[in-house]
Write a protein that holds these residues in place. Structure first.
Motif, PDB file in Angstrom:
ATOM      1  N   VAL B  27       1.082  -1.101   0.046  1.00  0.00           N
ATOM      2  CA  VAL B  27       0.280  -0.208  -0.099  1.00  0.00           C
ATOM      3  C   VAL B  27       0.734   1.351   0.073  1.00  0.00           C
ATOM      4  CG1 VAL B  27      -2.083  -0.758   1.225  1.00  0.00           C
ATOM      5  CG2 VAL B  27      -0.028  -0.215   2.470  1.00  0.00           C
ATOM      6  N   ALA B  28       0.183   2.361  -0.185  1.00  0.00           N
ATOM      7  CA  ALA B  28       0.843   3.905   0.110  1.00  0.00           C
ATOM      8  C   ALA B  28       0.549   4.149   1.221  1.00  0.00           C
ATOM      9  CB  ALA B  28       0.316   4.555  -1.235  1.00  0.00           C
ATOM     10  N   PRO B  29       1.224   4.031   2.361  1.00  0.00           N
ATOM     11  CA  PRO B  29       0.802   4.165   3.899  1.00  0.00           C
ATOM     12  C   PRO B  29       0.853   5.617   4.236  1.00  0.00           C
ATOM     13  CG  PRO B  29       3.232   3.471   3.672  1.00  0.00           C
ATOM     14  CD  PRO B  29       2.463   3.433   2.412  1.00  0.00           C
ATOM     15  N   SER B  30      -0.612   6.025   3.799  1.00  0.00           N
ATOM     16  CA  SER B  30      -0.527   7.495   3.970  1.00  0.00           C
ATOM     17  C   SER B  30      -0.768   7.944   5.539  1.00  0.00           C
ATOM     18  CB  SER B  30      -1.798   7.969   3.164  1.00  0.00           C
ATOM     19  OG  SER B  30      -2.136   9.251   3.724  1.00  0.00           O
ATOM     20  N   THR B  31      -0.227   9.000   5.914  1.00  0.00           N
ATOM     21  CA  THR B  31      -0.793   9.591   7.489  1.00  0.00           C
ATOM     22  C   THR B  31      -1.719  11.117   6.773  1.00  0.00           C
ATOM     23  OG1 THR B  31       1.598  10.725   7.457  1.00  0.00           O
ATOM     24  CG2 THR B  31       1.059   8.585   8.520  1.00  0.00           C
TER      25      THR B  31
END
Lengths: 490, 223
Positions: B27-31
């Motif tokens: 995934v694109a581990p976005s915050t």
């Protein structure tokens, strides 16, 4: 004609007491994991108010749903190309401040503290940072029962269109509850917003789901859904949403929110629709025509032609029979007393609402002497302004709200007349004519709205498994694919 | 120089393994849900910077010098463009990374959800990109323009034919060598970090139908 079956829901707002039992039972099963503490697949909002997340109806800000430009449907937030250009930062996404920072309490303090002068206190502790919070600023239902006061109420996006005078004068204050789940739309904008193609509509029952293997966490679905019912799990970095409790509906059981509803406000049933007409129905020019055009995509489950076509296209007898007995079909399509939530978003939502009757603004003097038709002006003086209901349920078309409220009023008067006399007067009355109904229809309505038992409120055909050739091996396994125990696999 | 095939092998094998058997972590581990304003600057500047920087590397290392000569691009013009364009891209990358790293310390919500892998990725990228930007902007203008198209370029292309011409690298300045070493180590680290999301850029999205219907596994309408 491409016939599809859709499992849909009706909520009868007159019966909602705002107890949040639906939210809690949903929460305890689906979103009590790390990463989803702030997530409520089902929530109940007090209206007027800002809702959850704050001001979710403010489409200028979150840019959800569809818009019509030059007769063609476009995602309000922009199409695929502009989404790819914005993929490194999503300007329309709500952040945790728009939802709320979830917290728990330091309960151990109550058990373990040494004996002292003061009473021990369980301090709030953030479930995001793990640190103590001095002062939680916002939470789920912070403005429950209008307790947000003018601050919350005046930020209700539905008020922008309303005249100032009906806003918040103390004597005219009004309130209603709005329980919300995913709408499982016929034209879902979250599905169209997903760059990875992870969101999809299930062919066999229309439930909108997120493929957890395909989701890459781009988050366009969050703002893309105008109802803000897709959430970001910060632990798995993937989108999650209401799944209409499909492991239950596949077994013929109602969703948890419906099962636990104290007021029995919820109804679940199947409707048949023509998937080829969906795009045209969502593309009518005037938003006020969207309600009628949405109704036009549904098919009559008693029509022999429809039954024949549906069977040819793989919809089996039990689903067609369920569509015929469907409470949703009766309330939304046959009697037209249930209305879609914000049809102007052009997503063709599949959770319908029967608008609430509310106290009449001015006290009716000498009600015992009032003729039946005396109630017609009374409907126009309901405490909840018709404009407000219209801005939520009919894209500002007050005529449709008035029509439904008249019908509901007529139903009450008819039932009263049956006990205290006056049915004949009602049958000849202008009220019945304006409500465009008959005494027989009203009695059918009463049966479903007030008396209906479990099996009448929830007409759900079981998910079809007869085509699986390894049913013997699947027995005892969990219906959630891939999570089934290993012994359930060949 | 024997470890470069190893790095690429690790990238491919470990990447394949993670995609196939640990697919849910791809995934694109976005915050972004925790903090938006700093991310807007950091992420956008970094990502566009690194796309420009990637194109710059293609132009400088993959495309042979002869192509430029055939197109009539003089060496001085090439180097001016490389220093200006590459310098800008490098600065964007470094600034974006520094903003993103600062953000991780500045906001408690983001800080609480940053892993060791997250810090490693950012710091390693800062090291690689910082060195690259230094070489482009400072080394080239003070020590002298280094013509990497005659040494690093042919060497890099020789890696693809599996017959590396290591002799070409003997005379290369040490800074360039360190930059290359760190980069290949970074390539090997990709499958173990959040960087895998670069391979999932959804370029097919504009081509597909807006609405997606899918049946349950094993659902067959014929019955």
């Amino acid at each position: 004609m491409r016939i599809k079956a859709q499992v849909a829901m009706v909520m009868h707002l007159d019966k909602c007491i705002g107890c949040h039992t639906c939210s809690v039972s949903c929460k305890n099963v689906w979103t009590n994991r790390p990463g989803t503490e702030y997530v409520w697949f089902n929530n109940v909002e007090t209206r007027p108010g800002v809702g959850y997340p704050k001001e979710w109806e403010n489409t200028d800000r979150y840019k959800g749903g569809w818009v019509l430009r030059n007769g063609k449907l476009h995602l309000r937030a922009g199409g695929p190309v502009s989404k790819l250009a914005n993929i490194f930062y999503n300007p329309n996404m709500a952040d945790l401040n728009d939802f709320y920072e979830p917290w728990t309490y330091d309960f151990q303090q109550l058990h373990k503290r040494e004996k002292g002068e003061s009473i021990p206190v369980a301090r709030p502790k953030s479930m995001i940072t793990g640190k103590y919070m001095d002062k939680p600023q916002w939470g789920p239902n912070w403005d429950d029962d209008l307790a947000g006061g003018t601050e919350s109420v005046s930020n209700d996006p539905n008020f922008r269109k309303l005249q100032e005078h009906i806003k918040l004068e103390y004597e005219k204050t009004f309130m209603m509850y709005l329980p919300r789940i995913c709408e499982h739309c016929l034209n879902p904008s979250c599905v169209a917003s997903c760059p990875s193609g992870a969101l999809y509509k299930r062919d066999e029952d229309g439930i909108v789901l997120v493929d957890q293997d395909a989701c890459r966490g781009w988050r366009f679905c969050m703002g893309g859904c105008p109802y803000h019912k897709v959430y970001y799990n910060w632990n798995t970095h993937k989108a999650e949403k209401c799944n209409f409790c499909y492991p239950r509906t596949e077994a013929g059981l109602p969703t948890l929110c419906s099962e636990s509803c104290v007021g029995r406000i919820r109804y679940i049933g199947v409707v048949l629709y023509d998937a080829d007409q969906v795009k045209a129905a969502a593309s009518v020019e005037d938003p006020k025509d969207l309600y009628e055009s949405q109704l036009s995509v549904f098919l009559d489950p008693f029509d022999p032609e429809v039954i024949k076509k549906a069977q040819e296209q793989g919809i089996n007898h039990s689903w067609i029979q369920s569509a015929q007995e469907s409470p949703v079909y009766k309330m939304a399509i046959k009697w037209k007393i249930a209305l879609p939530l914000h049809p102007e978003y052009r997503t063709l939502p599949m959770v319908w609402y029967v608008p609430p009757l509310s106290p009449i603004m001015h006290h009716i003097a000498n009600e015992q002497d009032l003729s039946v038709d005396g109630y017609i002006p009374a409907v126009d003086q309901m405490r909840i302004p018709m404009e407000y209901l219209a801005s939520i349920l009919t894209a500002d078309d007050t005529h449709q709200i008035r029509r439904v409220l008249l019908k509901m009023t007529a139903m009450r008067i008819h039932m009263r007349a049956k006990t205290v006399g006056g049915v004949d007067e009602l049958k000849k009355s202008q009220l019945l004519k304006e409500a465009n109904t008959t005494a027989e229809e009203l009695e059918e309505m009463v049966r479903l709205l007030a008396v209906a038992k479990y099996n009448e409120r929830f007409v759900i055909p079981t998910g079809r498994r007869e085509m699986l050739d390894d049913l013997y091996f699947m027995q005892g396994s969990c219906s959630i694919e891939d999570l089934a125990p290993p012994e359930g696999r060949k | 120089m024997d470890h470069f095939p190893l790095c690429i092998t690790v990238l491919i094998v470990a990447g394949f393994y993670r995609f196939m058997f640990r697919g849910k972590s791809w995934v694109a581990p976005s915050t972004e849900i925790f903090e938006k304003r700093w991310l807007r600057i950091g992420s956008v500047v970094f990502h566009y910077g690194i796309i420009f920087a990637f194109m710059g590397h293609v132009m400088g290392v993959l495309i042979p010098m002869e192509v430029y000569h055939a197109l009539g691009v003089s060496d001085s013009l090439y180097h001016f463009m490389a220093i200006a364009g590459g310098g800008l891209a490098g600065l964007m990358v470094v600034i974006g990374l520094v903003v993103m790293l600062t953000r991780k310390f500045l906001f408690p919500r983001v800080h609480a959800h940053t892993t060791g892998g997250g810090y490693f990725t950012l710091l390693w990228l800062i090291l690689v990109a910082g060195l690259g930007t230094y070489m482009t902007l400072i080394y080239n203008t003070t020590v002298g323009e280094y013509e990497y198209r005659e040494s690093i370029g042919p060497w890099f292309r020789s890696l693809f034919t599996l017959s590396p011409r290591s002799d070409l690298m003997l005379e290369v300045p040490i800074l360039f060598k360190v930059h290359i070493l760190l980069s290949f180590a970074l390539f090997a680290a990709i499958p173990f970090t959040r960087l895998v999301h670069m391979f999932s850029l959804p370029v097919r999205y504009p081509m597909r139908a807006p609405q997606q219907y899918r049946s349950r596994d094993g659902f067959d309408k014929k019955y």
